[in-house]
Design an enzyme around this catalytic site. Structure first.
Site, PDB file in Angstrom:
ATOM      1  N   LYS A   1       0.861  -1.192   0.000  1.00 29.09           N
ATOM      2  CA  LYS A   1       0.000   0.000   0.000  1.00 29.09           C
ATOM      3  C   LYS A   1       0.892   1.235   0.000  1.00 29.09           C
ATOM      4  CE  LYS A   1      -4.347   0.848   2.433  1.00 29.09           C
ATOM      5  NZ  LYS A   1      -4.992   0.660   3.735  1.00 29.09           N
ATOM      6  N   VAL A   2       0.657   2.116  -0.955  1.00 29.94           N
ATOM      7  CA  VAL A   2       1.440   3.361  -1.034  1.00 29.94           C
ATOM      8  C   VAL A   2       0.464   4.530  -1.081  1.00 29.94           C
ATOM      9  CG1 VAL A   2       3.362   2.257  -2.277  1.00 29.94           C
ATOM     10  CG2 VAL A   2       1.535   3.367  -3.579  1.00 29.94           C
TER      11      VAL A   2
END
Ligand code: G3P
Length: 217
Positions: free
Chosen positions: A83-84
């Site tokens: 997740k960014v």
């Protein structure tokens, strides 16, 4: 619509997973902090339990550092989705990790333009935050609709993962719009079973069963 559970609490994930309600799990730094667990350990435990994608979020802000963290998280298990955040650095990291074959969930999405960029960067998931838009008097569900229209117009394969879900109504609304996935806290998923007429009807059936002395086993 797939159901992801938005928590890092192992017991709560297990309860829903055993019922077949969990297609994946999402976590974020706040949820990991709340669990009091080490991110690598708890994420591994979740990945071992759930066969679908498990989102684990980077905590760096620069692209190079995010990439190093993302690669380390991706090594935990095959079902990790890194997740960014939806920043320029996050999009760069998304592109590199996606090209390497890692699933990427681009989070903290609050506009259709951001969702368009994430799709162009090859994101597996885009996470629009419905509840946080509603919190500031904007319409979170309208954003889901807009992204659905844009992705369908061009055949983008990025999955719309509705996040920051606060109520059972959000779940059915997202399903009506055609979100690919909704991630919700365990209590929201359980609340979907509630209906006042179910409670009322059940009370009447139980009263009649008692009166008639019905016994089954
Ligand atoms: O999946 C994102 C979610 O954890 C954020 O939810 O309720 O903190 O806005 P919330």
């Amino acid at each position: 619509m797939k159901f992801f559970v938005d928590t890092a609490e192992i017991d709560q994930i297990k309860e829903l997973n055993d019922l077949g309600m969990v297609d994946g799990v999402t976590t974020n730094p706040s949820l990991i902090a709340k669990s009091g667990r080490d991110i690598l350990e708890v994420t591994k435990e979740i990945c071992d339990m759930v066969s679908g994608p498990v989102s684990a979020e980077v905590v760096a802000l620069e692209a190079d550092d995010m990439l190093a963290e993302g690669r380390k998280l991706a090594k935990i298990a095959d079902n990790i989705a890194v997740k960014v955040p939806l920043t320029w650095a996050g999009l760069k990291t998304c592109k590199t990790l996606s090209d390497e074959g890692t699933m990427v969930n681009v989070t903290l999405c609050f506009s259709a333009n951001q969702a368009l960029l994430a799709a162009k960067a090859g994101a597996t998931f885009i996470s629009p935050f419905i509840g946080r838009l509603d919190d500031i008097n904007l319409d979170g569900l309208e954003l889901i609709e807009d992204i659905r229209t844009i992705y369908d117009n061009y055949g983008f394969e990025t999955n719309i993962l509705a996040a920051s879900i606060r109520s059972a109504n959000h779940m059915s609304d997202c399903a009506k719009i055609g979100a690919d996935v909704a991630t919700a806290p365990p209590n929201v998923i359980k609340a979907m079973a509630n209906h006042v007429l179910t409670d009322k009807g059940l009370a009447a059936f139980m009263a009649d069963a008692r009166k008639a002395g019905i016994k089954i086993v």
